[in-house]
Write a protein that holds these residues in place. Structure first.
Motif, PDB file in Angstrom:
ATOM      1  N   THR A   1      48.701  49.917  51.634  1.00  0.00           N
ATOM      2  CA  THR A   1      49.968  50.311  51.020  1.00  0.00           C
ATOM      3  C   THR A   1      50.408  49.302  49.970  1.00  0.00           C
ATOM      4  OG1 THR A   1      50.593  51.434  53.064  1.00  0.00           O
ATOM      5  CG2 THR A   1      52.386  50.884  51.535  1.00  0.00           C
ATOM      6  N   ALA A   2      50.263  48.020  50.283  1.00  0.00           N
ATOM      7  CA  ALA A   2      50.640  46.970  49.329  1.00  0.00           C
ATOM      8  C   ALA A   2      49.770  47.021  48.078  1.00  0.00           C
ATOM      9  CB  ALA A   2      50.537  45.597  49.994  1.00  0.00           C
ATOM     10  N   ILE A   3      48.479  47.231  48.261  1.00  0.00           N
ATOM     11  CA  ILE A   3      47.574  47.289  47.116  1.00  0.00           C
ATOM     12  C   ILE A   3      47.882  48.515  46.252  1.00  0.00           C
ATOM     13  CG2 ILE A   3      45.144  47.607  46.421  1.00  0.00           C
ATOM     14  CD1 ILE A   3      45.924  44.749  47.376  1.00  0.00           C
ATOM     15  N   ARG A   4      48.140  49.637  46.905  1.00  0.00           N
ATOM     16  CA  ARG A   4      48.467  50.858  46.154  1.00  0.00           C
ATOM     17  C   ARG A   4      49.787  50.678  45.394  1.00  0.00           C
ATOM     18  NH1 ARG A   4      46.119  55.975  46.048  1.00  0.00           N
ATOM     19  NH2 ARG A   4      47.614  57.615  45.655  1.00  0.00           N
ATOM     20  N   ALA A   5      50.773  50.089  46.041  1.00  0.00           N
ATOM     21  CA  ALA A   5      52.055  49.839  45.371  1.00  0.00           C
ATOM     22  C   ALA A   5      51.882  48.828  44.245  1.00  0.00           C
ATOM     23  CB  ALA A   5      53.089  49.350  46.383  1.00  0.00           C
ATOM     24  N   GLY A   6      51.068  47.807  44.484  1.00  0.00           N
ATOM     25  CA  GLY A   6      50.801  46.810  43.452  1.00  0.00           C
ATOM     26  C   GLY A   6      50.146  47.429  42.230  1.00  0.00           C
ATOM     27  N   GLY A   7      49.273  48.403  42.468  1.00  0.00           N
ATOM     28  CA  GLY A   7      48.646  49.101  41.353  1.00  0.00           C
ATOM     29  C   GLY A   7      49.675  49.849  40.525  1.00  0.00           C
ATOM     30  N   GLY A   8      50.635  50.473  41.217  1.00  0.00           N
ATOM     31  CA  GLY A   8      51.708  51.159  40.505  1.00  0.00           C
ATOM     32  C   GLY A   8      52.548  50.187  39.695  1.00  0.00           C
ATOM     33  N   PHE A   9      52.859  49.040  40.278  1.00  0.00           N
ATOM     34  CA  PHE A   9      53.626  48.005  39.594  1.00  0.00           C
ATOM     35  C   PHE A   9      52.882  47.530  38.342  1.00  0.00           C
ATOM     36  CE2 PHE A   9      54.214  43.430  38.944  1.00  0.00           C
ATOM     37  CZ  PHE A   9      55.557  43.394  38.630  1.00  0.00           C
ATOM     38  N   ALA A  10      51.607  47.180  38.518  1.00  0.00           N
ATOM     39  CA  ALA A  10      50.823  46.648  37.403  1.00  0.00           C
ATOM     40  C   ALA A  10      50.632  47.688  36.305  1.00  0.00           C
ATOM     41  CB  ALA A  10      49.466  46.157  37.907  1.00  0.00           C
ATOM     42  N   HIS A  11      50.340  48.917  36.691  1.00  0.00           N
ATOM     43  CA  HIS A  11      50.152  49.949  35.685  1.00  0.00           C
ATOM     44  C   HIS A  11      51.469  50.355  35.038  1.00  0.00           C
ATOM     45  CE1 HIS A  11      46.132  50.196  37.419  1.00  0.00           C
ATOM     46  NE2 HIS A  11      45.800  50.637  36.222  1.00  0.00           N
ATOM     47  N   GLY A  12      52.571  50.164  35.770  1.00  0.00           N
ATOM     48  CA  GLY A  12      53.886  50.404  35.183  1.00  0.00           C
ATOM     49  C   GLY A  12      54.134  49.508  33.985  1.00  0.00           C
ATOM     50  N   ARG A  13      53.624  48.279  34.042  1.00  0.00           N
ATOM     51  CA  ARG A  13      53.768  47.361  32.907  1.00  0.00           C
ATOM     52  C   ARG A  13      53.103  47.921  31.663  1.00  0.00           C
ATOM     53  NH1 ARG A  13      51.966  41.828  35.798  1.00  0.00           N
ATOM     54  NH2 ARG A  13      50.068  43.063  35.775  1.00  0.00           N
ATOM     55  N   LEU A  14      52.015  48.691  31.883  1.00  0.00           N
ATOM     56  CA  LEU A  14      51.353  49.308  30.724  1.00  0.00           C
ATOM     57  C   LEU A  14      52.283  50.290  30.023  1.00  0.00           C
ATOM     58  CD1 LEU A  14      47.751  49.951  32.104  1.00  0.00           C
ATOM     59  CD2 LEU A  14      48.511  48.131  30.542  1.00  0.00           C
ATOM     60  N   GLY A  15      53.165  50.925  30.802  1.00  0.00           N
ATOM     61  CA  GLY A  15      54.147  51.818  30.189  1.00  0.00           C
ATOM     62  C   GLY A  15      55.031  51.078  29.205  1.00  0.00           C
ATOM     63  N   PHE A  16      55.444  49.869  29.568  1.00  0.00           N
ATOM     64  CA  PHE A  16      56.265  49.066  28.656  1.00  0.00           C
ATOM     65  C   PHE A  16      55.449  48.666  27.429  1.00  0.00           C
ATOM     66  CE2 PHE A  16      57.987  47.622  32.934  1.00  0.00           C
ATOM     67  CZ  PHE A  16      58.976  48.574  32.952  1.00  0.00           C
ATOM     68  N   LYS A  17      54.213  48.254  27.672  1.00  0.00           N
ATOM     69  CA  LYS A  17      53.340  47.823  26.579  1.00  0.00           C
ATOM     70  C   LYS A  17      53.101  48.965  25.602  1.00  0.00           C
ATOM     71  CE  LYS A  17      48.608  46.131  25.893  1.00  0.00           C
ATOM     72  NZ  LYS A  17      47.375  45.702  26.576  1.00  0.00           N
ATOM     73  N   PHE A  18      52.709  50.130  26.131  1.00  0.00           N
ATOM     74  CA  PHE A  18      52.412  51.256  25.262  1.00  0.00           C
ATOM     75  C   PHE A  18      53.690  51.804  24.630  1.00  0.00           C
ATOM     76  CE2 PHE A  18      48.633  52.031  28.254  1.00  0.00           C
ATOM     77  CZ  PHE A  18      47.848  51.125  27.555  1.00  0.00           C
ATOM     78  N   GLY A  19      54.787  51.759  25.383  1.00  0.00           N
ATOM     79  CA  GLY A  19      56.062  52.199  24.819  1.00  0.00           C
ATOM     80  C   GLY A  19      56.499  51.316  23.671  1.00  0.00           C
ATOM     81  N   ALA A  20      56.283  50.019  23.799  1.00  0.00           N
ATOM     82  CA  ALA A  20      56.662  49.084  22.740  1.00  0.00           C
ATOM     83  C   ALA A  20      55.878  49.344  21.462  1.00  0.00           C
ATOM     84  CB  ALA A  20      56.449  47.644  23.209  1.00  0.00           C
ATOM     85  N   SER A  21      54.654  49.801  21.605  1.00  0.00           N
ATOM     86  CA  SER A  21      53.848  50.063  20.402  1.00  0.00           C
ATOM     87  C   SER A  21      54.331  51.299  19.654  1.00  0.00           C
ATOM     88  CB  SER A  21      52.370  50.210  20.775  1.00  0.00           C
ATOM     89  OG  SER A  21      52.149  51.403  21.499  1.00  0.00           O
ATOM     90  N   ALA A  22      55.189  52.105  20.277  1.00  0.00           N
ATOM     91  CA  ALA A  22      55.716  53.301  19.623  1.00  0.00           C
ATOM     92  C   ALA A  22      56.985  53.018  18.830  1.00  0.00           C
ATOM     93  CB  ALA A  22      55.988  54.390  20.667  1.00  0.00           C
ATOM     94  N   VAL A  23      57.564  51.843  19.021  1.00  0.00           N
ATOM     95  CA  VAL A  23      58.806  51.489  18.339  1.00  0.00           C
ATOM     96  C   VAL A  23      58.498  51.136  16.886  1.00  0.00           C
ATOM     97  CG1 VAL A  23      60.708  49.829  18.264  1.00  0.00           C
ATOM     98  CG2 VAL A  23      59.849  50.664  20.460  1.00  0.00           C
ATOM     99  N   ASP A  24      59.292  51.692  15.986  1.00  0.00           N
ATOM    100  CA  ASP A  24      59.160  51.390  14.564  1.00  0.00           C
ATOM    101  C   ASP A  24      59.568  49.928  14.341  1.00  0.00           C
ATOM    102  OD1 ASP A  24      59.236  51.213  11.815  1.00  0.00           O
ATOM    103  OD2 ASP A  24      60.532  52.963  11.536  1.00  0.00           O
ATOM    104  N   PRO A  25      58.674  49.086  13.800  1.00  0.00           N
ATOM    105  CA  PRO A  25      59.003  47.654  13.630  1.00  0.00           C
ATOM    106  C   PRO A  25      60.270  47.419  12.811  1.00  0.00           C
ATOM    107  CG  PRO A  25      56.677  48.081  13.096  1.00  0.00           C
ATOM    108  CD  PRO A  25      57.340  49.401  13.342  1.00  0.00           C
ATOM    109  N   GLU A  26      60.638  48.342  11.918  1.00  0.00           N
ATOM    110  CA  GLU A  26      61.834  48.172  11.110  1.00  0.00           C
ATOM    111  C   GLU A  26      63.113  48.337  11.932  1.00  0.00           C
ATOM    112  OE1 GLU A  26      61.742  50.627   7.626  1.00  0.00           O
ATOM    113  OE2 GLU A  26      59.675  50.052   7.161  1.00  0.00           O
ATOM    114  N   HIS A  27      63.018  48.970  13.098  1.00  0.00           N
ATOM    115  CA  HIS A  27      64.197  49.226  13.916  1.00  0.00           C
ATOM    116  C   HIS A  27      64.326  48.265  15.098  1.00  0.00           C
ATOM    117  CE1 HIS A  27      63.840  53.058  11.734  1.00  0.00           C
ATOM    118  NE2 HIS A  27      65.153  53.008  11.757  1.00  0.00           N
ATOM    119  N   THR A  28      63.483  47.258  15.193  1.00  0.00           N
ATOM    120  CA  THR A  28      63.606  46.280  16.270  1.00  0.00           C
ATOM    121  C   THR A  28      64.562  45.197  15.838  1.00  0.00           C
ATOM    122  OG1 THR A  28      61.671  45.073  15.474  1.00  0.00           O
ATOM    123  CG2 THR A  28      61.295  46.749  17.178  1.00  0.00           C
ATOM    124  N   HIS A  29      65.254  44.634  16.818  1.00  0.00           N
ATOM    125  CA  HIS A  29      66.254  43.592  16.503  1.00  0.00           C
ATOM    126  C   HIS A  29      65.707  42.245  16.790  1.00  0.00           C
ATOM    127  CE1 HIS A  29      69.161  46.698  15.836  1.00  0.00           C
ATOM    128  NE2 HIS A  29      68.907  47.200  17.020  1.00  0.00           N
TER     129      HIS A  29
END
Length: 118
Positions: A90-118
């Motif tokens: 259960t811990a390993i499966r949850a850890g996988g979700g946690f770690a892969h969740g970070r990829l959501g932030f990474k990939f989401g950040a690449s979608a932001v227009d650099p001109e609109h970042t502060h």
């Protein structure tokens, strides 16, 4: 779960492997028997079965959970050890979700227009 797992009837479908790919089935059976042989391994059988149970829980394979929990008990595992193996999975499966969740932030950040970042 009994609607999904039928210990006796499901085994009859092994005939397809025997008919279509007997060489691969033979190699797999030999491999599995080597991995789970009683003696001659660095990790005692009980712990290999507990590892297999945890992997089965992680992959959600009802056949593995069924077989390896029984084999672990036959190899000397008790309820506390089965419970801890389940929690490890259960811990390993949850850890996988946690770690892969970070990829959501990474990939989401690449979608932001650099001109609109502060």
């Amino acid at each position: 779960m009994t609607d999904y797992l039928d210990r006796e009837h499901d085994k009859t479908f092994t005939k397809v492997y025997k008919q279509q790919t007997p060489d691969i089935l033979k190699a797999f059976v030999q491999f599995d028997e080597s991995v789970f042989q009683t003696e001659g391994r660095a990790i005692p059988l009980k712990y290999r079965e507990l590892i297999a149970l945890a992997v089965g829980i992680t992959t959600q394979c009802v056949y593995c959970i069924d077989g390896h929990s029984q084999r672990a008990v036959k190899a000397g595992a008790n309820d506390a050890e089965l419970a801890e193996a389940a929690w490890v999975a259960t811990a390993i499966r949850a850890g996988g979700g946690f770690a892969h969740g970070r990829l959501g932030f990474k990939f989401g950040a690449s979608a932001v227009d650099p001109e609109h970042t502060h």
